[in-house]
Design an enzyme around this catalytic site. Structure first.
Site, PDB file in Angstrom:
ATOM      1  N   TYR A   1     -36.197 -40.370 -53.698  1.00 55.79           N
ATOM      2  CA  TYR A   1     -36.329 -39.358 -54.761  1.00 55.79           C
ATOM      3  C   TYR A   1     -35.262 -39.672 -55.787  1.00 55.79           C
ATOM      4  O   TYR A   1     -34.077 -39.798 -55.451  1.00 55.79           O
ATOM      5  CB  TYR A   1     -36.100 -37.945 -54.200  1.00 55.79           C
ATOM      6  CG  TYR A   1     -37.350 -37.300 -53.647  1.00 55.79           C
ATOM      7  CD1 TYR A   1     -38.519 -37.218 -54.394  1.00 55.79           C
ATOM      8  CD2 TYR A   1     -37.340 -36.731 -52.380  1.00 55.79           C
ATOM      9  CE1 TYR A   1     -39.659 -36.609 -53.884  1.00 55.79           C
ATOM     10  CE2 TYR A   1     -38.479 -36.115 -51.860  1.00 55.79           C
ATOM     11  CZ  TYR A   1     -39.629 -36.060 -52.633  1.00 55.79           C
ATOM     12  OH  TYR A   1     -40.750 -35.462 -52.129  1.00 55.79           O
TER      13      TYR A   1
ATOM     14  N   THR B   1     -41.050 -41.903 -54.998  1.00 57.61           N
ATOM     15  CA  THR B   1     -41.998 -40.792 -55.178  1.00 57.61           C
ATOM     16  C   THR B   1     -41.839 -40.222 -56.578  1.00 57.61           C
ATOM     17  O   THR B   1     -40.744 -39.804 -56.963  1.00 57.61           O
ATOM     18  CB  THR B   1     -41.761 -39.706 -54.112  1.00 57.61           C
ATOM     19  OG1 THR B   1     -41.942 -40.307 -52.826  1.00 57.61           O
ATOM     20  CG2 THR B   1     -42.738 -38.550 -54.273  1.00 57.61           C
TER      21      THR B   1
ATOM     22  N   HIS C   1     -49.460 -35.633 -53.103  1.00 57.48           N
ATOM     23  CA  HIS C   1     -48.381 -35.005 -52.328  1.00 57.48           C
ATOM     24  C   HIS C   1     -48.964 -33.993 -51.332  1.00 57.48           C
ATOM     25  O   HIS C   1     -48.389 -32.938 -51.071  1.00 57.48           O
ATOM     26  CB  HIS C   1     -47.380 -34.331 -53.266  1.00 57.48           C
ATOM     27  CG  HIS C   1     -45.951 -34.428 -52.819  1.00 57.48           C
ATOM     28  ND1 HIS C   1     -45.076 -35.384 -53.268  1.00 57.48           N
ATOM     29  CD2 HIS C   1     -45.227 -33.681 -51.938  1.00 57.48           C
ATOM     30  CE1 HIS C   1     -43.880 -35.218 -52.707  1.00 57.48           C
ATOM     31  NE2 HIS C   1     -43.943 -34.190 -51.892  1.00 57.48           N
TER      32      HIS C   1
ATOM     33  N   SER D   1     -37.534 -40.416 -45.460  1.00 56.15           N
ATOM     34  CA  SER D   1     -37.435 -39.673 -46.719  1.00 56.15           C
ATOM     35  C   SER D   1     -35.984 -39.594 -47.189  1.00 56.15           C
ATOM     36  O   SER D   1     -35.055 -39.529 -46.384  1.00 56.15           O
ATOM     37  CB  SER D   1     -37.972 -38.258 -46.497  1.00 56.15           C
ATOM     38  OG  SER D   1     -37.578 -37.404 -47.551  1.00 56.15           O
TER      39      SER D   1
ATOM     40  N   LYS E   1     -45.186 -43.880 -55.294  1.00 55.41           N
ATOM     41  CA  LYS E   1     -45.993 -42.901 -54.541  1.00 55.41           C
ATOM     42  C   LYS E   1     -46.275 -41.705 -55.442  1.00 55.41           C
ATOM     43  O   LYS E   1     -45.355 -41.157 -56.060  1.00 55.41           O
ATOM     44  CB  LYS E   1     -45.230 -42.438 -53.292  1.00 55.41           C
ATOM     45  CG  LYS E   1     -45.907 -41.309 -52.523  1.00 55.41           C
ATOM     46  CD  LYS E   1     -45.223 -41.076 -51.187  1.00 55.41           C
ATOM     47  CE  LYS E   1     -45.873 -39.986 -50.383  1.00 55.41           C
ATOM     48  NZ  LYS E   1     -45.467 -38.634 -50.770  1.00 55.41           N
TER      49      LYS E   1
HETATM   50  C1  FMN Z   1     -43.378 -30.542 -45.069  1.00 52.56           C
HETATM   51  C2  FMN Z   1     -43.608 -31.730 -45.957  1.00 52.56           C
HETATM   52  C3  FMN Z   1     -42.516 -32.446 -46.426  1.00 52.56           C
HETATM   53  C4  FMN Z   1     -42.721 -33.563 -47.250  1.00 52.56           C
HETATM   54  N1  FMN Z   1     -41.635 -34.282 -47.649  1.00 52.56           N
HETATM   55  C5  FMN Z   1     -41.830 -35.365 -48.453  1.00 52.56           C
HETATM   56  C6  FMN Z   1     -40.719 -36.167 -48.860  1.00 52.56           C
HETATM   57  O1  FMN Z   1     -39.580 -35.909 -48.484  1.00 52.56           O
HETATM   58  N2  FMN Z   1     -40.974 -37.230 -49.657  1.00 52.56           N
HETATM   59  C7  FMN Z   1     -42.248 -37.558 -50.090  1.00 52.56           C
HETATM   60  O2  FMN Z   1     -42.424 -38.534 -50.828  1.00 52.56           O
HETATM   61  N3  FMN Z   1     -43.312 -36.812 -49.712  1.00 52.56           N
HETATM   62  C8  FMN Z   1     -43.129 -35.752 -48.899  1.00 52.56           C
HETATM   63  N4  FMN Z   1     -44.214 -35.026 -48.481  1.00 52.56           N
HETATM   64  C9  FMN Z   1     -45.583 -35.475 -48.855  1.00 52.56           C
HETATM   65  C10 FMN Z   1     -46.106 -36.497 -47.834  1.00 52.56           C
HETATM   66  O3  FMN Z   1     -45.406 -37.714 -47.923  1.00 52.56           O
HETATM   67  C11 FMN Z   1     -47.587 -36.821 -48.044  1.00 52.56           C
HETATM   68  O4  FMN Z   1     -47.793 -37.238 -49.367  1.00 52.56           O
HETATM   69  C12 FMN Z   1     -48.546 -35.673 -47.737  1.00 52.56           C
HETATM   70  O5  FMN Z   1     -48.067 -34.846 -46.702  1.00 52.56           O
HETATM   71  C13 FMN Z   1     -49.904 -36.278 -47.321  1.00 52.56           C
HETATM   72  O6  FMN Z   1     -50.849 -35.296 -47.078  1.00 52.56           O
HETATM   73  P1  FMN Z   1     -51.250 -34.748 -45.613  1.00 52.56           P
HETATM   74  O7  FMN Z   1     -50.124 -33.866 -45.193  1.00 52.56           O
HETATM   75  O8  FMN Z   1     -52.509 -34.019 -45.891  1.00 52.56           O
HETATM   76  O9  FMN Z   1     -51.430 -35.932 -44.690  1.00 52.56           O
HETATM   77  C14 FMN Z   1     -44.037 -33.930 -47.637  1.00 52.56           C
HETATM   78  C15 FMN Z   1     -45.128 -33.199 -47.150  1.00 52.56           C
HETATM   79  C16 FMN Z   1     -44.928 -32.124 -46.315  1.00 52.56           C
HETATM   80  C17 FMN Z   1     -46.127 -31.384 -45.775  1.00 52.56           C
END
Ligand code: FMN
Length: 364
Positions: A139, A165, A263, A116, A239
């Site tokens: 990002y 994203t 997300h 990330s 994404k």
């Molecule tokens: C704590 C946390 C931090 C996340 N950080 C990012 C990030 O930095 N960049 C991003 O594109 N998505 C981020 N996401 C989204 C995840 O990439 C992903 O889309 C999502 O967690 C998928 O769903 P799931 O948790 O039900 O598997 C984050 C999700 C969580 C829970």
């Protein structure tokens, strides 16, 4: 629950839910709420799971399993199984090694790691600690020079693809961590972004909207995506695609793939589950365009359902943090192994020896 030695798998961990149960015991309440929570009333978060549970599978018996296949080539990578980890920021929040441990787990599990922008280690440090294939999640930054510099750094460090994203130009309404009094601890930094000048402050009048005149004024548009496409030869994926027309646009703008994602229910509450959105995006884009999906994937049978409805591969978000909390790199590698075996069991019992056998007819 009995305390267990750090970086070891506690007894009784048989699936991803068990990791979450243990992590919930170990993490401070606010941190758990920050990770587990969705946005708004949690409607999309809940449907990411319940939509998977509503789908039923068809089975065929007596199939020939002499040449089973779970690997494929995806964007030039030999993907041994259709399971990857989603980009997740600030991983030292749950384990001192953070992304270094997760990337290591990916390497030994033959799984590409997506670092990330908001990692707690720089993309260069992650690369130094991993010999596995790496992708970088971007990002968009308020200054184009910084956005481009991040891409150049990823290119120099040997990252193989960029995941942009696009679903969170503003942060969703995250009440659960707010109610739990969570704030990101000051020692957890955005390592990739330190060293850049802070964006110039926008002076807003009292009549200006902080959202429209503030955040959205810096949000990327299709024009920015077209510009970035001209800047790099790396494969680009978008994404956060939820609408088939945006998937179609991604292809027109010469991107190499899309990730159907809400997300993890953390962006706009009320969007359908990712697994509900996926079939229409696949129908619109046709059979050959790479489509990944994430949101609520917790079992091998969920992976199977996502493949049946058109995904080339799935990404796992929160469970990687729960496994990391409980047992570090070992936990994440174990979690990936559990999922892979669950997928193989599902393929065996559904009568699908190869990924090509998994299609919409496998859904009842
Ligand atoms: C704590 C946390 C931090 C996340 N950080 C990012 C990030 O930095 N960049 C991003 O594109 N998505 C981020 N996401 C989204 C995840 O990439 C992903 O889309 C999502 O967690 C998928 O769903 P799931 O948790 O039900 O598997 C984050 C999700 C969580 C829970």
């Amino acid at each position: 629950m009995q305390p267990h030695p750090p970086n070891s798998i506690p007894p009784g961990v048989f699936n991803l839910e068990d990791y979450e149960r243990h992590a919930r015991e170990q993490l401070p309440h606010g941190v758990y709420e920050y990770i587990a929570g969705g946005c708004g009333s949690g409607i999309t978060l809940e449907s990411n799971r319940s939509a998977f549970d509503r789908l039923r599978l068809c089975t065929r018996v007596l199939q020939d399993f002499s040449a089973p296949v779970t690997h494929q080539t995806l964007l030039g990578i030999d993907l041994k199984h259709p399971i990857m980890l989603a980009p997740v920021g600030h991983q030292t929040l749950v384990h001192p090694e953070g992304e270094l441990a997760t990337a290591q787990a990916c390497e030994i599990s033959d799984t590409p790691f997506i670092a990330s922008t908001l990692s707690s280690h720089t993309l260069e440090t992650i690369e130094e600690h991993s010999d596995g294939p790496l992708w970088f999640q971007l990002y968009w930054q308020p200054a184009r020079e910084i956005t481009l510099d991040l891409v150049r750094r990823a290119e120099r460090a040997g990252y193989l693809a960029i995941v942009i994203t696009v679903d969170t130009p503003v942060t969703g309404l995250r009440y659960r961590p707010q109610r739990a009094g969570f704030a990101m601890p000051p020692e957890i930094c955005d390592a990739n972004l330190t060293g850049y000048d802070a964006p110039a402050l926008r002076l807003l009048s009292q009549h200006d909207s902080v959202i429209f005149s503030g955040f959205m004024a810096d949000a990327p548009t299709w024009e920015d995506i077209a510009w970035l496409r001209q800047q790099t030869d790396l494969p680009l994926l978008l994404k956060g695609i939820c609408h088939p027309a945006d998937g179609e646009k991604a292809r027109q703008y010469e991107l190499q793939g899309v990730i159907v994602s809400n997300h993890g229910g953390r962006s706009l509450d009320g969007i359908p589950a990712s697994i509900e959105l996926l079939p229409q995006v696949r129908r619109t884009l046709g059979g050959d365009f790479p489509i990944l999906m994430d949101g609520g994937v917790r079992r091998g049978s969920d992976v199977f359902k996502a493949l049946a409805l058109g995904a080339n591969a799935v990404l796992i978000g929160r469970p990687q943090l729960f496994a990391l909390t409980v047992a570090g790199a070992l936990g994440v590698a174990h979690m990936l192994r559990l999922l892979k075996e669950e997928l193989e069991i599902t393929m065996a019992l559904a009568g699908c020896p190869t990924l090509n056998h998994i299609n919409q007819h496998c859904i009842y």
